[in-house]
Design a protein around this motif. Structure first.
Motif, short mmCIF file in Angstrom:
data_model
loop_
_atom_site.label_atom_id
_atom_site.label_comp_id
_atom_site.label_asym_id
_atom_site.label_seq_id
_atom_site.Cartn_x
_atom_site.Cartn_y
_atom_site.Cartn_z
N THR A 100 4.17 0.47 3.05
CA THR A 100 4.91 1.56 2.80
C THR A 100 6.16 1.10 3.49
O THR A 100 6.76 1.71 3.50
CB THR A 100 4.47 2.55 2.69
N ASP A 101 5.90 0.36 4.16
CA ASP A 101 7.71 -0.04 5.55
C ASP A 101 9.07 -0.59 4.67
O ASP A 101 7.95 -1.48 4.01
CB ASP A 101 7.01 -0.36 6.98
N PRO A 102 9.71 -0.02 4.55
CA PRO A 102 11.07 -1.00 3.82
C PRO A 102 11.17 -1.97 5.08
O PRO A 102 11.45 -2.93 3.87
CB PRO A 102 12.12 0.01 3.81
N ASP A 103 11.10 -2.39 6.01
CA ASP A 103 11.35 -4.09 6.50
C ASP A 103 10.33 -4.45 6.39
O ASP A 103 10.72 -5.93 6.33
CB ASP A 103 12.11 -3.56 8.00
N LEU B 45 8.54 -4.95 3.66
CA LEU B 45 8.69 -5.00 2.02
C LEU B 45 9.63 -6.21 2.26
O LEU B 45 9.46 -6.67 1.22
CB LEU B 45 8.59 -3.96 1.30
N ARG B 46 11.00 -5.53 2.92
CA ARG B 46 11.84 -6.61 2.44
C ARG B 46 11.80 -7.39 2.86
O ARG B 46 11.94 -8.53 1.79
CB ARG B 46 13.40 -6.11 3.15
N LEU C 243 5.94 -8.16 -4.07
CA LEU C 243 6.83 -6.98 -4.28
C LEU C 243 7.13 -7.18 -6.06
O LEU C 243 7.43 -5.94 -6.50
CB LEU C 243 8.16 -7.21 -4.07
N SER D 285 2.31 -0.77 -6.41
CA SER D 285 2.37 -0.23 -4.77
C SER D 285 0.87 -0.12 -4.42
O SER D 285 0.12 -0.63 -3.49
CB SER D 285 3.32 0.69 -4.59
N ASN E 97 18.30 -9.14 9.68
CA ASN E 97 17.42 -8.99 10.26
C ASN E 97 17.53 -8.76 11.43
O ASN E 97 17.01 -9.91 12.12
CB ASN E 97 16.15 -9.68 9.76
N GLU F 72 16.89 -12.02 -2.14
CA GLU F 72 16.13 -11.00 -1.83
C GLU F 72 15.54 -11.04 -3.39
O GLU F 72 16.08 -11.57 -3.98
CB GLU F 72 16.88 -10.04 -1.49
#
Length: 193
Positions: free
Chosen positions: A31-34, A36-37, A45, A49, A146, A170
């Protein structure tokens, strides 16, 4: 040749093979955007979810059979997953592998990623006769933006070797330059290790 799953103790942490029981903690981390990214991967992705954690786990639980040592970073006392560190593509290039890592937001700020990465590197460099992988070189890369990943790599003794232009792509097509870091079996141990 399949790898033999290993367990490594590091202070209050343990590096151990992932299990299906790690799904709730992986789901929370995803659930953390980082997370995931930078670490989820395209297949995860593109997964709904509610199914992402199992999708992420499915190729990693049996990774050992495909020359990928994928560890859960867990609290030694509770066995709760805090993150992951992997040594993948082992022996694809003689005596080498690639490492990757992430830590859940609830566990950040404790130096967990650098300590786990250092422990995985030390294990990777141990001779096979002593339970390690007998590797000589480990590499990793991260997008320049990052910055946290760069700090982890440096703290774990991975020297910066250069910049790979527009290497990281990405899901939306944005490209980022990436740092290439590496650590050799002959390098000095990481500071504080």
């Amino acid at each position: 040749m399949a790898l033999t799953p290993a367990r490594i103790e590091v202070d209050e942490l343990v590096l151990r093979p992932l299990t299906v029981a790690d799904e709730p903690a992986v789901a929370q981390a995803l659930t953390d955007p980082d997370v995931l990214r930078w670490t989820a991967g395209t297949a995860v992705l593109r997964t709904p979810s509610e199914k992402r954690a199992l999708k992420w786990l499915e190729t990693r639980i049996d990774g050992w059979s495909r020359n990928n040592a994928v560890f859960a970073i867990a609290e030694a006392t509770t066995d709760v997953l805090l993150g992951s560190v992997s040594v993948r593509d082992v022996y694809r290039v003689p005596d080498q592998a690639v490492v990757a890592y992430w830590v859940s937001p609830v566990a950040r700020g404790r130096g967990i990623a650098a300590r786990a990465l250092d422990a995985a590197a030390r294990w990777s460099f141990q001779p096979r006769a002593e339970g390690g992988l007998g590797l000589h070189r480990l590499s990793l890369d991260h997008a320049l933006v990052n910055v946290g990943s760069c700090r982890v790599a440096t703290r774990a003794g991975f020297l910066l070797e250069g910049t790979m232009r527009e290497y990281y792509v990405e899901l939306d097509g944005r490209r980022h330059d990436s740092h290439l870091h590496a650590r050799l079996a002959t390098d000095q141990p990481a500071a504080g290790s």
